[in-house]
Motif scaffolding. Sequence first.
Motif, mmCIF file in Angstrom:
data_model
loop_
_atom_site.group_PDB
_atom_site.id
_atom_site.type_symbol
_atom_site.label_atom_id
_atom_site.label_comp_id
_atom_site.label_asym_id
_atom_site.label_seq_id
_atom_site.Cartn_x
_atom_site.Cartn_y
_atom_site.Cartn_z
ATOM 1 N N VAL A 27 -2.165 -45.311 -49.798
ATOM 2 C CA VAL A 27 -0.876 -46.021 -48.774
ATOM 3 C C VAL A 27 -1.983 -46.318 -47.706
ATOM 4 N N SER A 28 -3.524 -46.317 -47.719
ATOM 5 C CA SER A 28 -4.372 -47.522 -45.999
ATOM 6 C C SER A 28 -3.732 -46.144 -45.334
ATOM 7 N N LEU A 29 -4.056 -44.603 -45.344
ATOM 8 C CA LEU A 29 -4.261 -44.201 -44.362
ATOM 9 C C LEU A 29 -5.272 -43.741 -43.960
ATOM 10 N N PRO A 30 -6.411 -43.338 -44.565
ATOM 11 C CA PRO A 30 -7.268 -42.850 -43.729
ATOM 12 C C PRO A 30 -8.309 -44.295 -42.778
ATOM 13 N N PRO A 31 -8.032 -45.084 -42.598
ATOM 14 C CA PRO A 31 -8.956 -46.174 -41.693
ATOM 15 C C PRO A 31 -7.400 -45.880 -40.225
ATOM 16 N N LEU A 32 -6.362 -45.177 -40.367
ATOM 17 C CA LEU A 32 -5.694 -45.090 -39.712
ATOM 18 C C LEU A 32 -5.609 -43.881 -38.544
ATOM 19 N N PRO A 100 -4.778 -32.329 -45.201
ATOM 20 C CA PRO A 100 -4.867 -33.525 -44.983
ATOM 21 C C PRO A 100 -4.451 -33.713 -43.473
ATOM 22 N N SER A 101 -3.786 -33.390 -43.051
ATOM 23 C CA SER A 101 -3.420 -33.431 -41.684
ATOM 24 C C SER A 101 -2.994 -34.308 -40.910
ATOM 25 N N VAL A 102 -2.712 -35.877 -41.371
ATOM 26 C CA VAL A 102 -2.304 -36.855 -40.831
ATOM 27 C C VAL A 102 -2.073 -37.120 -39.736
ATOM 28 N N CYS A 103 -1.319 -36.287 -38.609
ATOM 29 C CA CYS A 103 -1.256 -36.855 -37.026
ATOM 30 C C CYS A 103 -1.505 -35.099 -36.523
ATOM 31 N N THR A 252 6.241 -40.083 -42.043
ATOM 32 C CA THR A 252 6.028 -39.632 -41.019
ATOM 33 C C THR A 252 4.826 -39.307 -39.762
ATOM 34 N N GLY A 253 4.231 -38.950 -40.603
ATOM 35 C CA GLY A 253 3.059 -38.670 -40.006
ATOM 36 C C GLY A 253 2.144 -40.537 -39.573
ATOM 37 N N ALA A 254 2.117 -41.736 -40.720
ATOM 38 C CA ALA A 254 1.674 -42.676 -40.842
ATOM 39 C C ALA A 254 2.448 -43.561 -39.129
ATOM 40 N N ILE A 255 4.076 -43.311 -39.526
ATOM 41 C CA ILE A 255 4.292 -44.172 -38.151
ATOM 42 C C ILE A 255 3.987 -42.906 -36.527
ATOM 43 N N ALA A 256 4.261 -41.992 -36.765
ATOM 44 C CA ALA A 256 3.706 -41.010 -35.364
ATOM 45 C C ALA A 256 2.731 -41.702 -35.215
ATOM 46 N N LEU A 257 1.093 -42.262 -36.008
ATOM 47 C CA LEU A 257 0.109 -42.035 -35.348
ATOM 48 C C LEU A 257 0.254 -43.629 -34.912
ATOM 49 N N TRP A 292 -2.035 -49.513 -42.666
ATOM 50 C CA TRP A 292 -3.618 -50.409 -42.228
ATOM 51 C C TRP A 292 -2.245 -51.577 -41.951
ATOM 52 N N ARG A 293 -1.833 -52.227 -43.040
ATOM 53 C CA ARG A 293 -1.469 -53.553 -43.328
ATOM 54 C C ARG A 293 -0.520 -53.312 -41.669
ATOM 55 N N ALA A 294 0.936 -52.388 -41.788
ATOM 56 C CA ALA A 294 1.417 -52.484 -40.197
ATOM 57 C C ALA A 294 0.942 -51.863 -38.967
ATOM 58 N N TYR A 295 -0.576 -51.637 -39.452
ATOM 59 C CA TYR A 295 -0.988 -51.514 -38.037
ATOM 60 C C TYR A 295 -1.752 -52.788 -37.120
#
Length: 310
Positions: A27-32, A100-103, A252-257, A292-295
């Motif tokens: 879901v392309s989270l690492p760069p974010l 993972p601890s996304v945010c 949720t974590g992605a949106i928080a970032l 990442w695309r959302a970013y």
Amino acid sequence: MPFGRLDEAVCVKSTNVQPMEAALSLVSLPPLMERTRGAPSLRVGIIDGPMTSDHPGLETARVHDLNPAQFPPGSAQSFAAQHATATAAILAGNRDRGIPSVCPGVTLLSRPIFTPRSARASAGPAELAEAIVEVTQAGAHVLNMSLSVAPGPRTGLLAVERALDHAAGRGVVMVAASGDGRSVNSTVITGHPAVIPVVACDPRGRPAQGANLGRSVGRRGLTASGDGLVSLSVDGARRGFGGSSAATAVVTGAIALLRSLFPGAPGEVVRHAVLRSAGPRTSVVPPLLDAWRAYEMLHATTCRREAQSG
């Protein structure tokens, strides 16, 4: 256990770092995650079970307990506590523990709603409506709901709708698990136009075998990693955590970032960017989250607005 899978023992494969990295990369989270850990001023509401404030693995997290006296600390081994702990750790646990601890930089607003005797992540309509309003009034920017709504009178369901309307009107981005009961339908939560329903997927991005789908889920939802993730138990040990509950925490974590990186963007703008960046919607299966695309989309929008105002 229809809304999230808590494995009693983490298998050897799932404790390997590679499957977890692959799940986040899907879901392309690492760069974010490399760009920010999340802002302390960003508040993520969690309507779930009770969490212990001194939990090993959440010692670095900023957790504010709402209504903590509702559930005394004598039920630390209950499903409710296990589910809440696993969800919170995916969001803001200590990354040194191999999760993972996304945010981890955000502030969590914990609103317990499942009772210590709960055997599943299900809440009564009236109690859920009250919790949504309380978390909103506490200043939540994003709301994680890895739960289902128990049967109740129509008045209770209307109260949930009004509470969701209230949260949306305050700019809260709401994320909810679609569930893992192998059904095709929508609920008062997943059918609400301001809620992002989340479907769990396997390592190839395909919906998990038990995923709940539906027209509202396909139109306004997202698919996210629900396999290969590792979270924490109430005693601090690592354990597998999968299904739509885990996938919801990832979204949720992605949106928080994103909201941390673009604090001036209204919640509705962030929600639309996340949904548009995921790709076309042609069925009851929602497209895969592309964090990442959302970013990139939000960054481009911000740059245009600054150029116009300058």
